[in-house]
Design a protein around this motif. Structure first.
Motif, short mmCIF file in Angstrom:
data_model
loop_
_atom_site.label_atom_id
_atom_site.label_comp_id
_atom_site.label_asym_id
_atom_site.label_seq_id
_atom_site.Cartn_x
_atom_site.Cartn_y
_atom_site.Cartn_z
N UNK A 217 -5.05 -18.75 -10.38
CA UNK A 217 -5.01 -17.31 -9.72
C UNK A 217 -5.66 -16.23 -10.60
N UNK A 218 -6.48 -16.17 -9.53
CA UNK A 218 -8.23 -15.08 -9.52
C UNK A 218 -7.59 -13.57 -10.24
N UNK A 219 -8.89 -13.37 -10.93
CA UNK A 219 -8.57 -11.10 -10.30
C UNK A 219 -8.84 -10.79 -9.40
N UNK A 220 -8.20 -9.38 -8.92
CA UNK A 220 -8.30 -8.81 -7.91
C UNK A 220 -8.96 -7.64 -8.11
N UNK A 221 -10.44 -7.61 -7.57
CA UNK A 221 -11.06 -5.83 -7.55
C UNK A 221 -11.47 -5.50 -6.56
N UNK A 222 -10.94 -6.15 -5.12
CA UNK A 222 -11.27 -5.40 -4.17
C UNK A 222 -10.32 -4.84 -3.01
N UNK A 223 -9.61 -3.91 -2.02
CA UNK A 223 -9.03 -4.24 -1.05
C UNK A 223 -9.14 -5.11 -0.53
N UNK B 20 -0.37 6.36 -3.93
CA UNK B 20 -0.87 4.34 -4.14
C UNK B 20 -1.66 4.26 -5.73
N UNK B 21 -3.24 5.16 -5.14
CA UNK B 21 -4.14 4.66 -6.13
C UNK B 21 -3.99 4.16 -7.37
N UNK B 22 -3.33 5.83 -8.48
CA UNK B 22 -3.13 5.32 -9.60
C UNK B 22 -1.83 4.04 -9.88
N UNK B 23 -1.06 4.52 -8.65
CA UNK B 23 0.17 3.03 -9.06
C UNK B 23 -0.12 2.21 -8.94
N UNK B 24 -1.37 1.38 -8.11
CA UNK B 24 -1.75 0.45 -7.49
C UNK B 24 -2.90 -0.11 -8.62
N UNK B 25 -3.46 0.73 -8.65
CA UNK B 25 -4.71 0.51 -9.52
C UNK B 25 -4.38 -0.26 -11.55
N UNK B 26 -3.41 0.22 -11.79
CA UNK B 26 -2.79 -0.11 -13.14
C UNK B 26 -2.05 -1.24 -12.66
N UNK C 256 0.97 -1.55 -0.29
CA UNK C 256 -0.08 -0.10 -0.17
C UNK C 256 0.82 1.46 0.30
N UNK C 257 2.48 1.13 0.25
CA UNK C 257 3.07 2.25 0.61
C UNK C 257 3.57 2.74 -1.19
N UNK C 258 4.63 1.05 -0.51
CA UNK C 258 5.66 1.09 -2.10
C UNK C 258 5.30 1.85 -3.67
N UNK C 259 3.97 1.39 -4.08
CA UNK C 259 4.23 1.46 -5.23
C UNK C 259 4.26 3.05 -5.51
N UNK D 25 6.17 12.80 2.84
CA UNK D 25 6.64 12.10 2.35
C UNK D 25 5.06 10.67 2.19
N UNK D 26 5.32 10.44 3.59
CA UNK D 26 4.65 9.19 3.12
C UNK D 26 2.75 9.56 2.79
N UNK D 27 2.28 10.42 2.99
CA UNK D 27 0.75 11.42 2.72
C UNK D 27 1.12 10.77 1.29
N UNK D 28 2.36 12.04 0.31
CA UNK D 28 2.56 11.70 -0.90
C UNK D 28 2.73 10.34 -1.85
N UNK D 29 3.23 9.52 -0.63
CA UNK D 29 3.44 7.92 -1.30
C UNK D 29 1.43 7.44 -0.90
N UNK D 30 1.35 8.31 0.03
CA UNK D 30 -0.55 7.22 0.10
C UNK D 30 -1.00 7.37 -1.51
N UNK D 31 -0.97 9.01 -1.56
CA UNK D 31 -2.12 9.57 -2.72
C UNK D 31 -1.39 8.90 -4.24
#
Length: 234
Positions: free
Chosen positions: A69-75, A45-51, A10-13, A37-43
């Motif tokens: 393997x199964x697709x992931x569509x939820x947190x 995260x949404x476009x990075x992890x979603x893509x 949730x942070x690294x991407x 820096x943590x807040x920016x990384x968290x923000x």
């Protein structure tokens, strides 16, 4: 362990995306605190992890015949999957590629559009436009064109002692604590500038350290070198 897995997923991407943006020259004006820096990384995260998840789900859909393997569509699904070491490795590899591509697209095409919109609003408000880079140092000294400069102290400006002339080979990056310039061919350009009386195109003043950097006209320097070559060959 849960905190580590949460950081990776949730942070690294977002951190990767921030790192690529910095590497491509889109730097913030000031250093961020760890909390910012943590807040920016968290923000980010949404476009990075979603893509990344879209890419992962696409690969899973194409490999249904050879993979379970199964697709992931939820947190929650992402959180459950994060317990698998294989998934973590695949997710991190995909995140690195996806964030790189996203940042290339942003830095090359979307960021200039954003700056045009911002500058139009600033102009409408009667405020000066932003430059293409976030700092004066980057604007002047991090370009790819060769620059011949003179460095000296402001209180000794116009005097022969205490100044040095050369061609910039390396320059400090934005967040380095000190401003360093590595100069090449000191004697050659010092002689060239004095003999041909090359004009100064602009001057950079560092009011904090009390130094100046004169930047000489690059076209006149090229013409002077061509004249010397012709004179030598003849």
């Amino acid at each position: 362990m849960d905190n580590l897995l949460g950081t990776i997923v949730f942070i690294l991407p977002g951190f990767l995306m921030y790192f690529w943006l910095q590497s491509f020259g889109i730097n913030p004006v000031v250093k961020h605190t760890p909390g910012e820096f943590t807040a920016i990384s968290a923000l980010l995260w949404l476009p990075a992890s979603f893509s990344t998840l879209l890419l992962y789900n696409g690969v899973v859909s194409l490999s249904k015949k050879i993979s379970t393997a199964e697709a992931i569509w939820s947190i929650q699904g992402l959180k459950d999957k994060s317990g698998s070491l294989t998934f973590l490795i695949v997710f991190l590899l995909m995140s690195s590629v996806v964030t790189f591509v996203l940042c290339v697209v942003w830095a090359k095409w979307l960021y200039p559009i954003q700056m045009k919109v911002i500058n139009r609003i600033r102009k409408w408000r009667g405020i000066a436009n932003f430059s293409k880079t976030p700092s004066v140092w980057d604007e002047i000294f991090t370009n790819s064109d060769p620059q011949v400069v003179e460095i000296g102290k402001i209180d000794k400006m116009g005097k022969d002692d205490g100044s040095i002339i050369g061609c910039i080979n390396k320059a400090s990056r934005t967040f380095e604590p000190e401003r360093y310039l590595n100069l090449n061919d000191i004697e050659f350009f010092t002689d060239l500038i004095k003999r041909h009386r090359i004009e100064v195109s602009q001057i950079f003043y560092d009011t904090k350290s009390g130094t100046y950097v004169k930047i000489y006209d690059s076209d006149q320097i090229k013409e002077a070198q061509i004249k010397d070559i012709k004179a030598t060959s003849s």
